[in-house]
Design a protein around this motif. Structure first.
Motif, PDB file in Angstrom:
ATOM      1  N   ALA A  99       0.837  -1.211   0.000  1.00 57.65           N
ATOM      2  CA  ALA A  99       0.000   0.000   0.000  1.00 57.65           C
ATOM      3  C   ALA A  99       0.868   1.256   0.000  1.00 57.65           C
ATOM      4  N   ILE A 100       1.907   1.270   0.822  1.00 51.13           N
ATOM      5  CA  ILE A 100       2.792   2.448   0.861  1.00 51.13           C
ATOM      6  C   ILE A 100       3.520   2.590  -0.477  1.00 51.13           C
ATOM      7  N   ALA A 101       4.077   1.462  -0.958  1.00 54.18           N
ATOM      8  CA  ALA A 101       4.800   1.505  -2.230  1.00 54.18           C
ATOM      9  C   ALA A 101       3.882   1.966  -3.364  1.00 54.18           C
ATOM     10  N   ALA A 102       2.630   1.518  -3.341  1.00 55.78           N
ATOM     11  CA  ALA A 102       1.678   1.890  -4.394  1.00 55.78           C
ATOM     12  C   ALA A 102       1.372   3.384  -4.356  1.00 55.78           C
ATOM     13  N   ALA A 103       1.194   3.930  -3.148  1.00 54.75           N
ATOM     14  CA  ALA A 103       0.900   5.367  -3.022  1.00 54.75           C
ATOM     15  C   ALA A 103       2.042   6.194  -3.610  1.00 54.75           C
ATOM     16  N   TYR A 104       3.278   5.818  -3.275  1.00 57.58           N
ATOM     17  CA  TYR A 104       4.430   6.544  -3.820  1.00 57.58           C
ATOM     18  C   TYR A 104       4.507   6.399  -5.335  1.00 57.58           C
ATOM     19  N   ALA A 105       4.288   5.183  -5.803  1.00 59.09           N
ATOM     20  CA  ALA A 105       4.383   4.946  -7.248  1.00 59.09           C
ATOM     21  C   ALA A 105       3.311   5.733  -8.002  1.00 59.09           C
ATOM     22  N   MET A 106       2.075   5.718  -7.514  1.00 60.50           N
ATOM     23  CA  MET A 106       0.986   6.429  -8.202  1.00 60.50           C
ATOM     24  C   MET A 106       1.160   7.943  -8.090  1.00 60.50           C
ATOM     25  N   ALA A 107       1.816   8.401  -7.023  1.00 59.90           N
ATOM     26  CA  ALA A 107       2.085   9.836  -6.878  1.00 59.90           C
ATOM     27  C   ALA A 107       3.330  10.252  -7.662  1.00 59.90           C
ATOM     28  N   GLY A 108       4.044   9.267  -8.209  1.00 61.09           N
ATOM     29  CA  GLY A 108       5.252   9.565  -8.978  1.00 61.09           C
ATOM     30  C   GLY A 108       6.419  10.029  -8.115  1.00 61.09           C
ATOM     31  N   VAL A 109       6.434   9.610  -6.855  1.00 61.61           N
ATOM     32  CA  VAL A 109       7.510  10.004  -5.942  1.00 61.61           C
ATOM     33  C   VAL A 109       8.379   8.779  -5.657  1.00 61.61           C
ATOM     34  N   HIS A 110       9.683   8.916  -5.893  1.00 65.32           N
ATOM     35  CA  HIS A 110      10.572   7.791  -5.622  1.00 65.32           C
ATOM     36  C   HIS A 110      10.707   7.561  -4.123  1.00 65.32           C
ATOM     37  N   ILE A 111      10.725   6.296  -3.722  1.00 64.97           N
ATOM     38  CA  ILE A 111      11.003   5.973  -2.318  1.00 64.97           C
ATOM     39  C   ILE A 111      11.992   4.811  -2.263  1.00 64.97           C
ATOM     40  N   SER A 112      13.033   4.950  -1.423  1.00 63.87           N
ATOM     41  CA  SER A 112      14.014   3.871  -1.285  1.00 63.87           C
ATOM     42  C   SER A 112      13.389   2.740  -0.469  1.00 63.87           C
ATOM     43  N   LYS A 113      13.961   1.542  -0.636  1.00 61.23           N
ATOM     44  CA  LYS A 113      13.457   0.405   0.148  1.00 61.23           C
ATOM     45  C   LYS A 113      13.685   0.626   1.641  1.00 61.23           C
ATOM     46  N   GLU A 114      14.768   1.302   1.967  1.00 62.43           N
ATOM     47  CA  GLU A 114      15.062   1.564   3.374  1.00 62.43           C
ATOM     48  C   GLU A 114      14.003   2.478   3.994  1.00 62.43           C
ATOM     49  N   ARG A 115      13.661   3.534   3.265  1.00 61.55           N
ATOM     50  CA  ARG A 115      12.633   4.456   3.769  1.00 61.55           C
ATOM     51  C   ARG A 115      11.270   3.773   3.843  1.00 61.55           C
ATOM     52  N   LEU A 116      10.982   2.967   2.854  1.00 67.46           N
ATOM     53  CA  LEU A 116       9.716   2.232   2.845  1.00 67.46           C
ATOM     54  C   LEU A 116       9.599   1.350   4.088  1.00 67.46           C
ATOM     55  N   LEU A 117      10.705   0.698   4.425  1.00 71.67           N
ATOM     56  CA  LEU A 117      10.749  -0.173   5.601  1.00 71.67           C
ATOM     57  C   LEU A 117      10.424   0.623   6.866  1.00 71.67           C
ATOM     58  N   ASN A 118      10.987   1.812   6.961  1.00 64.42           N
ATOM     59  CA  ASN A 118      10.739   2.617   8.160  1.00 64.42           C
ATOM     60  C   ASN A 118       9.305   3.145   8.216  1.00 64.42           C
ATOM     61  N   LEU A 119       8.735   3.446   7.059  1.00 65.34           N
ATOM     62  CA  LEU A 119       7.321   3.841   7.052  1.00 65.34           C
ATOM     63  C   LEU A 119       6.433   2.655   7.440  1.00 65.34           C
ATOM     64  N   ALA A 120       6.765   1.485   6.919  1.00 63.31           N
ATOM     65  CA  ALA A 120       5.961   0.291   7.232  1.00 63.31           C
ATOM     66  C   ALA A 120       5.975   0.001   8.730  1.00 63.31           C
ATOM     67  N   LEU A 121       7.094   0.317   9.378  1.00 66.72           N
ATOM     68  CA  LEU A 121       7.208   0.084  10.825  1.00 66.72           C
ATOM     69  C   LEU A 121       6.172   0.882  11.611  1.00 66.72           C
ATOM     70  N   GLY A 122       5.655   1.943  11.027  1.00 59.02           N
ATOM     71  CA  GLY A 122       4.599   2.704  11.682  1.00 59.02           C
ATOM     72  C   GLY A 122       3.295   1.918  11.821  1.00 59.02           C
ATOM     73  N   TYR A 123       3.123   0.895  10.983  1.00 60.97           N
ATOM     74  CA  TYR A 123       1.885   0.108  11.017  1.00 60.97           C
ATOM     75  C   TYR A 123       2.067  -1.248  11.673  1.00 60.97           C
ATOM     76  N   GLU A 124       3.299  -1.705  11.725  1.00 62.47           N
ATOM     77  CA  GLU A 124       3.561  -3.032  12.300  1.00 62.47           C
ATOM     78  C   GLU A 124       4.805  -2.883  13.175  1.00 62.47           C
ATOM     79  N   PRO A 125       4.655  -3.051  14.483  1.00 61.19           N
ATOM     80  CA  PRO A 125       5.745  -2.668  15.384  1.00 61.19           C
ATOM     81  C   PRO A 125       6.977  -3.582  15.323  1.00 61.19           C
ATOM     82  N   HIS A 126       6.841  -4.760  14.725  1.00 62.69           N
ATOM     83  CA  HIS A 126       7.977  -5.674  14.671  1.00 62.69           C
ATOM     84  C   HIS A 126       8.507  -5.722  13.241  1.00 62.69           C
ATOM     85  N   PRO A 127       9.816  -5.748  13.060  1.00 59.57           N
ATOM     86  CA  PRO A 127      10.364  -5.651  11.697  1.00 59.57           C
ATOM     87  C   PRO A 127      10.543  -6.987  10.983  1.00 59.57           C
ATOM     88  N   ASP A 128      10.246  -8.102  11.657  1.00 59.40           N
ATOM     89  CA  ASP A 128      10.700  -9.391  11.111  1.00 59.40           C
ATOM     90  C   ASP A 128       9.905  -9.878   9.902  1.00 59.40           C
TER      91      ASP A 128
END
Lengths: 295, 295
Positions: A99-128
């Motif tokens: 969902a996060i990756a799709a929002a960035y892609a449809m908005a035409g904004v590049h996002i690194s995998k590292e940044r995506l990971l940190n945004l995803a952590l906002g929704y799921e408290p464990h990184p595994d």
């Protein structure tokens, strides 16, 4: 726009909230600009009206798309879901990440995998789960000051996963509430040493070490007691070619890893012994999240 | 017969009883058959009559030599000790490992490093010093059914250790008794994740990860409180080129790792700030125990 994310097995053995692996079983979502908002769901969850009505993907997508563009547009979303829901195969993480990756892609904004990971952590408290979902491969993650620090090892094609998916979930809530609140030094050292040794075994491809290194004393047995036939499943797997055999996430799926040449025999045996379970042989995934703008 | 064993830094960061590293600082013992039993000690411990009288090396050596040969012989033992005593640099492990290896060598019986490690575990219940002492390099160890399972990664020559040896020990007994008996899930996950990530960082040579991955919540702070200036030492090291900076074993030595080109500046600074400490720049050791029959 085509976004796909792999299933993941996390909480791997002793690696509580730490170790995870990506599996070659993908949820795909196709997004097109449209005059009307619409959702269609194929595969897992297709027959569940709640998922259509209160869709986690859509709400996370909207939140980020609005933040990035300052407005809202209408899209047609087509979900092709292969990751079973609520079975410890990372279906929520796949939704969050895509969902996060799709929002960035449809908005035409590049996002690194590292940044995506940190945004995803906002929704799921464990990184595994989110780490292998984004990066692919075998991942080791720690969270420091709300940031994920993660290292990845690509999996070799000589190994496969044999996945046993029970016909019912283990309630995460139920089983987490049964876990001890505190652990003795001896249990802590047990897991610290095995999770570290398991990491070393994956990074140096010393598969002979997995059996000892994949043992856990923090959570697995407590959770397996909610579905006690899993103890027999684990024993059968370890006696029949599995290099390791652990609960996937918080269950109920059981993850076993074998050399490719042993996967079919083990899968066959598990099908025979657990006829109500879905048994799958899967390759490992080393790509993680894929965004295909031409899709 | 010449036997040498390296110093070791164990309990590395979050890797309680698990992670260790071998340092290029060796205790050497020369053993010759002789008409009379004799001991001479040079270097560390040379002026301590208790070490000569109640010598751990001799008692372990005798126990194994007698078991292997069925009788006792007389030897001249010359110890050249460089590993400081009771400072968390693995001096006991070096004695245990070299005594067993010496008994086998003098009895003319081959012993594998793996078997030696398991025998050494009989004298020291934690594997984190004996594993790097025997194998060299960075080691990850777990104990299962009284056997050590250990994996090793050789250290590259681009890195060095800057060792700060305080003028007094931290009593192991005193500090172990102050450690918590139980740990919360959050502290356990903190260490499981960091010890695993630290392992991944060493195995994949991702030295940028060491700073986050080397943090600990199980034992280090409690022990450092017995010698609070170590908190300042750690801060100075991390601010001045150290990739990681942790208590060595249960202290009192502090272990910092730097790129070779930063080692001298850090050592110089630490000498200035801690004039009563011995500061050493050491290479890492990748050989571990060496038995030289021609020595």
């Amino acid at each position: 726009m085509l976004i796909s994310v792999p299933a993941t097995s996390a909480n791997l053995g002793p690696g509580f909230d730490t170790l995870g692996l990506a599996l070659d079983l993908r949820n795909v979502v196709r997004i097109k600009r449209s005059k009307f908002f619409s959702i269609s769901i194929k595969g897992e969850g297709a027959n569940n009206p709640r998922i259509k009505g209160n869709n986690m993907f859509i709400s996370i997508f909207n939140e980020h798309y609005r933040k990035l563009t300052g407005h809202m547009d209408k899209f047609r979303f087509t979900f092709i879901n292969k990751i079973p829901l609520s079975r410890g195969l990372g279906s929520s993480s796949a939704v969050i990440v895509s969902a996060i990756a799709a929002a960035y892609a449809m908005a035409g904004v590049h996002i690194s995998k590292e940044r995506l990971l940190n945004l995803a952590l906002g929704y799921e408290p464990h990184p595994d789960n989110i780490a292998p979902a984004v990066m692919g491969g075998f991942t080791v993650s720690a969270v420091e000051a709300h940031r994920v620090h993660s290292l990845k090892k690509a999996m070799p094609p000589s190994l496969q996963a044999v996945i046993a998916i029970p016909n019912r979930p283990i309630s995460t809530h139920h089983s987490r509430s049964k876990l001890p609140k505190r652990y003795t030094t001896s249990d802590v050292v047990y897991n610290v040493s095995r999770s570290s040794l398991l990491t070393a075994a994956f990074f140096s491809e010393r598969w002979d070490m997995l059996r000892v290194a994949s043992k856990d004393r923090l959570h697995q047995d407590v959770r397996m007691r909610a579905l006690p036939e899993l103890f027999e499943l684990q024993r059968i797997a370890l006696d029949n070619g599995a290099l390791m055999s652990t609960l996937s996430g918080s269950g109920s799926t059981f993850f076993s890893m074998t050399y490719k040449e042993h996967a079919h025999a083990l899968a066959h045996l598990l099908k025979e012994k657990f006829p109500a379970y879905r048994i799958k042989i899967l390759d490992f995934d080393n790509e993680g999240l894929v965004v295909d703008e031409r899709g």
